[in-house]
Design a protein around this motif. Structure first.
Motif, short mmCIF file in Angstrom:
data_model
loop_
_atom_site.label_atom_id
_atom_site.label_comp_id
_atom_site.label_asym_id
_atom_site.label_seq_id
_atom_site.Cartn_x
_atom_site.Cartn_y
_atom_site.Cartn_z
N SER A 12 0.82 -1.23 0.00
CA SER A 12 0.00 0.00 0.00
C SER A 12 0.84 1.27 0.00
CB SER A 12 -0.93 0.00 1.22
OG SER A 12 -0.18 0.05 2.42
N THR A 13 2.13 1.16 0.37
CA THR A 13 2.94 2.37 0.49
C THR A 13 3.68 2.74 -0.80
OG1 THR A 13 4.61 0.87 1.41
CG2 THR A 13 3.34 2.20 2.98
N SER A 15 3.92 3.25 -5.24
CA SER A 15 3.27 4.10 -6.24
C SER A 15 1.86 3.60 -6.57
CB SER A 15 4.16 4.13 -7.49
OG SER A 15 3.46 4.59 -8.59
N ILE A 16 1.74 2.31 -6.89
CA ILE A 16 0.40 1.76 -7.18
C ILE A 16 -0.44 1.71 -5.91
CG2 ILE A 16 -0.83 -0.35 -7.88
CD1 ILE A 16 0.38 1.01 -10.26
N HIS A 39 6.39 -2.96 3.34
CA HIS A 39 7.61 -3.70 3.65
C HIS A 39 8.36 -3.03 4.80
CE1 HIS A 39 10.79 -6.46 3.16
NE2 HIS A 39 11.66 -5.56 2.79
N SER A 40 8.73 -1.76 4.61
CA SER A 40 9.50 -1.10 5.67
C SER A 40 9.04 0.33 5.98
CB SER A 40 10.98 -1.07 5.29
OG SER A 40 11.12 -0.38 4.07
N LEU A 86 1.86 -12.19 5.49
CA LEU A 86 1.29 -11.86 4.18
C LEU A 86 0.49 -13.04 3.64
CD1 LEU A 86 4.03 -10.02 2.08
CD2 LEU A 86 1.90 -9.10 2.96
N ALA A 106 8.77 -10.95 -4.62
CA ALA A 106 8.17 -11.06 -3.29
C ALA A 106 6.65 -11.17 -3.38
CB ALA A 106 8.55 -9.85 -2.43
N ALA A 124 -1.10 -5.91 -10.16
CA ALA A 124 -0.13 -4.94 -10.67
C ALA A 124 1.25 -5.61 -10.74
CB ALA A 124 -0.06 -3.71 -9.76
N ASN A 125 1.51 -6.50 -9.79
CA ASN A 125 2.80 -7.18 -9.67
C ASN A 125 3.03 -8.13 -10.84
OD1 ASN A 125 4.06 -9.96 -8.09
ND2 ASN A 125 5.21 -8.07 -7.99
N LYS A 126 3.56 -7.57 -11.94
CA LYS A 126 3.69 -8.35 -13.18
C LYS A 126 4.68 -9.50 -13.02
CE LYS A 126 4.83 -4.41 -14.93
NZ LYS A 126 4.93 -3.33 -15.92
N SER A 204 5.01 8.44 -13.38
CA SER A 204 5.73 8.50 -12.12
C SER A 204 5.51 7.17 -11.40
CB SER A 204 5.19 9.68 -11.30
OG SER A 204 5.55 9.51 -9.96
N GLY A 206 7.47 3.51 -9.13
CA GLY A 206 8.54 3.08 -8.24
C GLY A 206 9.86 2.96 -9.01
P1 NDP Z 1 7.00 0.74 -5.44
O1 NDP Z 1 8.43 0.44 -5.27
O2 NDP Z 1 6.55 2.15 -5.51
O3 NDP Z 1 6.17 0.03 -4.23
C1 NDP Z 1 6.40 -1.29 -3.87
C2 NDP Z 1 5.52 -1.71 -2.70
O4 NDP Z 1 5.86 -3.05 -2.33
C3 NDP Z 1 5.73 -0.87 -1.44
O5 NDP Z 1 4.53 -0.83 -0.70
C4 NDP Z 1 6.79 -1.65 -0.68
O6 NDP Z 1 6.78 -1.41 0.72
C5 NDP Z 1 6.36 -3.08 -0.98
N1 NDP Z 1 7.47 -4.02 -0.94
C6 NDP Z 1 8.74 -3.84 -1.38
N2 NDP Z 1 9.48 -4.94 -1.18
C7 NDP Z 1 8.67 -5.84 -0.59
C8 NDP Z 1 8.87 -7.16 -0.09
N3 NDP Z 1 10.05 -7.79 -0.18
N4 NDP Z 1 7.81 -7.78 0.49
C9 NDP Z 1 6.62 -7.18 0.59
N5 NDP Z 1 6.36 -5.92 0.14
C10 NDP Z 1 7.38 -5.27 -0.44
O7 NDP Z 1 6.50 -0.09 -6.71
P2 NDP Z 1 5.36 0.29 -7.76
O8 NDP Z 1 4.10 0.66 -7.03
O9 NDP Z 1 5.89 1.19 -8.78
O10 NDP Z 1 5.15 -1.12 -8.48
C11 NDP Z 1 4.52 -2.21 -7.84
C12 NDP Z 1 4.26 -3.31 -8.87
O11 NDP Z 1 3.34 -2.81 -9.83
C13 NDP Z 1 5.51 -3.71 -9.65
O12 NDP Z 1 5.44 -5.08 -9.91
C14 NDP Z 1 5.41 -2.92 -10.94
O13 NDP Z 1 6.04 -3.58 -12.02
C15 NDP Z 1 3.90 -2.90 -11.14
N6 NDP Z 1 3.41 -1.76 -11.92
C16 NDP Z 1 3.64 -0.48 -11.48
C17 NDP Z 1 3.19 0.62 -12.20
C18 NDP Z 1 3.39 2.00 -11.71
O14 NDP Z 1 2.86 2.94 -12.33
N7 NDP Z 1 4.08 2.23 -10.60
C19 NDP Z 1 2.50 0.42 -13.50
C20 NDP Z 1 2.26 -0.96 -13.83
C21 NDP Z 1 2.71 -2.00 -13.07
P3 NDP Z 1 7.72 -0.20 1.36
O15 NDP Z 1 7.20 1.06 0.77
O16 NDP Z 1 7.46 -0.31 2.81
O17 NDP Z 1 9.13 -0.50 0.95
#
Ligand code: NDP
Ligand code: MG
Length: 386
Positions: A12-13, A15-16, A39-40, A86, A106, A124-126, A204, A206
């Motif tokens: 939840s924290t 970009s998506i 995550h953190s 999780l 993950a 979203a997690n491709k 914009s 991650g």
């Molecule tokens: P971000 O890096 O912005 O966010 C990742 C999220 O996952 C954060 O909430 C983070 O927590 C959490 N996280 C990171 N590592 C772990 C772990 N080991 N275990 C559990 N949770 C974890 O990524 P995006 O939002 O950009 O992307 C997320 C997914 O969506 C990716 O697979 C990406 O390819 C896909 N996607 C993203 C798009 C986009 O516009 N951003 C568009 C299309 C697909 P914390 O913040 O606490 O570290």
């Protein structure tokens, strides 16, 4: 009167994740956030929890458990920590749909568990489908689970396919912005920095996916994702560079007709569609005005300058463990690039080497995939820790 859809939002924290909460806020009568996980980033997780009052929050980093627990002491919210949590929360009866916005491999195990439990999935997690597409889609089919795409290209294709389910697809056309280095040649990119690579022209996102967009690996991962989501063979999936990011992808049918989905580059729309499908709810997102975007252009991707796209398609063609190795090597290499330990072209080099040194096998379980992922990353990272 439909009941609220109860959502577990993993990641939840990010970009998506944060944009999903913006969408959820618009439709309180339709969507209820039951679970939030990070995550953190404990502080943002706490702020989100106070605002959305979910049933449960999970912080991956166990050292932050006490901190989160204490901050939410007065709220009626359960707090858990660690990886196993999780897997537990996605199974809970209070959850109808799991939106996975975790980055990287993950995301694999929690989504597999959610599918096994018959939860609807917004993905979203491709990386989940890239690594284990066959296992995920088969298990989803066996459990009557729908995988709703959040990725904008796949949402576009999904929208183009609405009402066409009996009409065979002759081609999927996935659009790519081309990233920050479109039009450049290899000689010009040898010494680019992470700061340059992190400047995406249209989206914009991650940091990991932003680097993937700069190398075009993101498009390679999306081709694999599309193959599994829509059961379309690689030969029928084309990539076309469309720098304006207005046409989000297209589908060509047997009669030669091509349908496209258009809109401003804004992830909130595909997120909303995945959460409220099949309804199209009114919203206040900025609208596309053609007068402001009079020119939409299309060109072939440059596979010489951006070898990652070719590597991804080749790995998918080989199948078995190869896409898992590709993804693991990419995650490790992108991490090294983000820590300034390697150059831009070391990313495809390390991936190509990892693939070349892999003995082909066919994993059948999530654990087997995770083992291959771990070994691939270790091999790459060990050579940089000496
Ligand atoms: P971000 O890096 O912005 O966010 C990742 C999220 O996952 C954060 O909430 C983070 O927590 C959490 N996280 C990171 N590592 C772990 C772990 N080991 N275990 C559990 N949770 C974890 O990524 P995006 O939002 O950009 O992307 C997320 C997914 O969506 C990716 O697979 C990406 O390819 C896909 N996607 C993203 C798009 C986009 O516009 N951003 C568009 C299309 C697909 P914390 O913040 O606490 O570290
Ligand atoms: Mg995309």
């Amino acid at each position: 009167m439909s009941e609220k859809k109860r959502i577990a939002l993993l990641g939840s924290t990010g970009s998506i994740g944060t944009q999903t909460l913006e969408v959820a806020e618009l439709f309180p009568e339709l969507l209820q956030i039951e679970v939030l996980t990070a995550h953190s980033n404990a502080d943002l997780l706490i702020r989100q929890a106070k605002k959305f009052q979910p049933n449960i929050v999970v912080i991956g980093d166990e050292t932050k458990y006490e901190y989160v627990k204490e901050a939410l002491w007065d709220d009626d919210i359960k707090v858990y920590a660690g990886r196993q949590a999780l897997l537990d929360v996605v199974q809970m009866g209070c959850v109808d749909m799991v939106l996975s916005a975790i980055v990287g491999v993950a995301g694999l195990a929690p989504i597999y568990k959610a599918i096994e439990c018959g939860k609807q999935i917004a993905l979203a997690n491709k990386e989940t489908l890239v690594v284990a597409g066959e296992l995920m889609t088969r298990t989803a089919y066996e459990n009557g689970v729908n995988l709703y795409p959040v990725d904008s290209e796949h949402s576009a294709i999904f929208q183009c396919l609405a009402g066409e389910f009996h009409n065979p697809v002759s081609r999927l056309i996935i659009t790519a912005s081309g990233g920050p280095f479109r039009g450049k040649k290899k000689e010009e990119l040898l010494h680019v920095t992470k700061e340059q690579a992190l400047k995406h022209p249209n989206w914009s996102m991650g940091s990991k996916i932003t680097i993937d967009s700069a190398t075009l690996m993101n498009k390679g991962l999306e081709v694999i994702e599309a193959k599994w989501l829509f059961s379309v063979p690689l030969e029928k999936i084309d990539v076309v560079v469309h720098p304006q990011s207005i046409v989000h992808s297209m589908v060509e049918f047997q009669d030669g007709s091509i349908k496209a989905q258009l809109g401003l580059p804004d992830m909130k729309l595909p997120i909303q569609y995945a959460l409220t499908y099949p309804a199209r709810q009114p919203n206040n997102f900025p609208r596309l005005n053609f007068a402001e975007h009079p020119t939409l252009t299309f060109e072939q991707p440059d596979l010489e300058t951006f070898p990652c796209l070719r590597l991804a398609v080749e790995a998918s063609r080989q199948g078995g463990c190869m896409p898992c190795v590709l993804n693991a090597a990419n995650e490790a290499a992108v991490g090294l690039f983000l820590r300034d330990q390697i150059g831009f072209y070391d990313i495809p080099r390390l991936i190509e080497e990892a693939l070349a040194h892999t003995d082909f096998c066919r994993p059948t379980t999530v654990d087997e995939y995770l083992e291959i992922d771990k070994n691939t990353k270790q091999t790459i990272l060990q050579s940089f820790s000496k």
